[in-house]
Design an enzyme around this catalytic site. Structure first.
Site, PDB file in Angstrom:
ATOM      1  N   TYR A 101     -12.804 -92.729  17.074  1.00 37.79           N
ATOM      2  CA  TYR A 101     -11.988 -93.155  15.937  1.00 37.79           C
ATOM      3  C   TYR A 101     -11.256 -94.432  16.319  1.00 37.79           C
ATOM      4  O   TYR A 101     -10.646 -94.518  17.392  1.00 37.79           O
ATOM      5  CB  TYR A 101     -10.962 -92.060  15.599  1.00 37.79           C
ATOM      6  CG  TYR A 101      -9.960 -92.496  14.551  1.00 37.79           C
ATOM      7  CD1 TYR A 101     -10.186 -92.246  13.203  1.00 37.79           C
ATOM      8  CD2 TYR A 101      -8.806 -93.201  14.912  1.00 37.79           C
ATOM      9  CE1 TYR A 101      -9.289 -92.675  12.237  1.00 37.79           C
ATOM     10  CE2 TYR A 101      -7.905 -93.639  13.953  1.00 37.79           C
ATOM     11  CZ  TYR A 101      -8.153 -93.376  12.622  1.00 37.79           C
ATOM     12  OH  TYR A 101      -7.267 -93.807  11.673  1.00 37.79           O
ATOM     13  N   GLU A 189     -10.008 -98.751   8.910  1.00 36.40           N
ATOM     14  CA  GLU A 189     -10.352 -97.625   9.773  1.00 36.40           C
ATOM     15  C   GLU A 189     -11.862 -97.500   9.952  1.00 36.40           C
ATOM     16  O   GLU A 189     -12.608 -97.659   8.985  1.00 36.40           O
ATOM     17  CB  GLU A 189      -9.815 -96.376   9.065  1.00 36.40           C
ATOM     18  CG  GLU A 189      -9.814 -95.119   9.863  1.00 36.40           C
ATOM     19  CD  GLU A 189      -9.290 -93.960   9.011  1.00 36.40           C
ATOM     20  OE1 GLU A 189      -8.097 -93.663   9.118  1.00 36.40           O
ATOM     21  OE2 GLU A 189     -10.070 -93.373   8.260  1.00 36.40           O
TER      22      GLU A 189
END
Ligand code: GDP
Ligand code: MN
Length: 378
Positions: A101, A189
């Site tokens: 991530y 993101e």
């Protein structure tokens, strides 16, 4: 403003981030054709402004164009977190060795952009944040210097041991930070950032939120706006220049000024009620704005009562009163309307309302309490 994954991927590509190719389809036929052109082994992905698509069944691997078509048929029209899917992204299926991530967001407390990275990326990142916060590294970025090489190195080594991967990830972080800045994002993101079996690092998902205040100087990003993907009430409010946020209660609120709108919602809560919305009709409110506001509020089936709280400064109370009277002529409004008006042209406003058969209050406490009590019994 939220944008779709395929649009966010376009921004990422422009910044140099390795992102697999792909295109959007609005029908199962289109999805099949795209899948065929990509060789059949693809992922079909719901394009909606919400995360958790994978868990909701909105991300499906296909090994043939026919299978891609079946997935597109199932996903198009599906509802994910209350949003209907109108488009799917068809993109080559990647082999995945690991999922990380990488995100950048505005951290208000630190007054800066902050990176968050975790080697445990994928669909369970929220769970990781809860159960194992040490698996997430946070890195605030000083806006005077931007992302420094040692910071990118620190984060990349938190994700990977292999120097080949560290090098690729560092570069991607720099590119992500640039995309974040150049597009005035409040969030950018990549989840997951994958490593392929041949040690290539790439972004196979992209989530971007743009700061609305920057949109006037970002016409290419503004063009990404997809009104099909947002609740109709928000589209209508934006077009009428109203600040509107839908909430879950039953007291419809129509207020001028953001501060007074917040105070009104507080008071509704204080008297035991629940606001159905935040709505600021703004400064110089012409009657048309009031009509649009009432249309938006009455479209919400939860609303049991409508509460006007107007403090006339630049806003003229008579404009608002005319708007209310006009709106009740134009649209069928079922819930009762409780009105408090005070300030500029208050006397004229009270007369207009009286002539039309409305009574009005001048005390904020009194009107809110009365409206809340009505809603509780309705
Ligand atoms: P999200 O659930 O909305 O975040 O959608 P994602 O695009 O992140 O997809 C969810 C999950 O599906 C990913 O974490 C992957 O595990 C899986 N996935 C997505 N694309 C691919 C792909 O190309 N190949 C493989 N093997 N899995 C994928
Ligand atoms: Mn994802």
């Amino acid at each position: 403003m939220d944008i779709h994954e395929y649009q966010a991927k376009e921004l990422f590509r422009k910044a140099g981030i390795p992102v697999p190719p792909g295109d959007v389809a609005r029908t199962a036929d289109e999805a099949e054709a795209l899948a065929r052109a990509l060789g059949g082994s693809v992922v079909v992905k719901a394009q909606v402004h919400t995360g958790g698509r994978g868990k909701a069944g909105g991300v499906k691997l296909a090994s043939s164009a026919e299978e891609a078509r079946e997935h597109a048929e199932a996903i198009l029209g599906m509802e994910i977190n209350g949003l209907t899917v109108h488009k799917v992204l068809v993109t080559p299926a990647e082999d995945i060795a690991s999922e990380a991530y990488v995100g950048v967001l505005v951290d208000r407390k630190k007054q800066s952009a902050t990176f968050m990275v975790s080697p445990e990326g994928g669909v369970d990142i929220e769970q990781v944040a809860e159960d194992n916060p040490d698996a997430i590294l946070k890195m605030p970025i000083d806006p005077r210097y931007g992302l420094l090489p040692h910071q990118a190195y620190r984060m990349s080594t938190f994700l990977y041991d292999d120097p080949k991967l560290v090098k690729q990830a560092s570069k991607i972080m720099g590119q992500l930070y640039r995309a974040f800045n150049e597009n005035s994002c409040s969030l950018a993101e990549i989840n997951p950032l994958i490593v392929t079996p041949d040690d290539e690092v790439k972004a196979i998902d992209a989530k971007v939120t743009i700061d609305d205040n920057a949109l006037p100087r970002l016409p290419e990003v503004e063009a990404y706006r997809d009104t099909d993907a947002e609740p109709p009430s928000e589209t209508k409010a934006r077009e009428a220049s109203l600040s509107f946020v839908k909430l879950d209660g039953n007291v419809g609120c129509c207020v001028n000024g953001a501060g007074l709108a917040m105070a009104t919602m507080d008071l509704v809560k204080y008297y035991g009620g629940d606001p159905a919305n935040f709505l600021d009709i703004g400064g110089s409110s012409n009657p048309e704005k009031v009509i649009a506001a009432l249309e938006i509020i009455t479209a919400d089936p939860n609303v049991k009562v409508i509460l006007f709280n107007i403090f006339g400064g630049i806003t003229r109370c008579d404009d608002v009163a005319n708007g209310i009277v006009e709106a009740t002529k134009q649209i069928d409004i079922e819930p009762p309307i409780y009105i408090r008006l005070t300030g500029t042209n208050e006397d004229e406003a009270l007369q207009i309302l009286k002539d039309a058969g409305f009574s009005a209050y001048t005390s904020m406490d009194e009107v809110v309490e009365t409206a809340v009590n009505f809603a509780a019994q309705a």
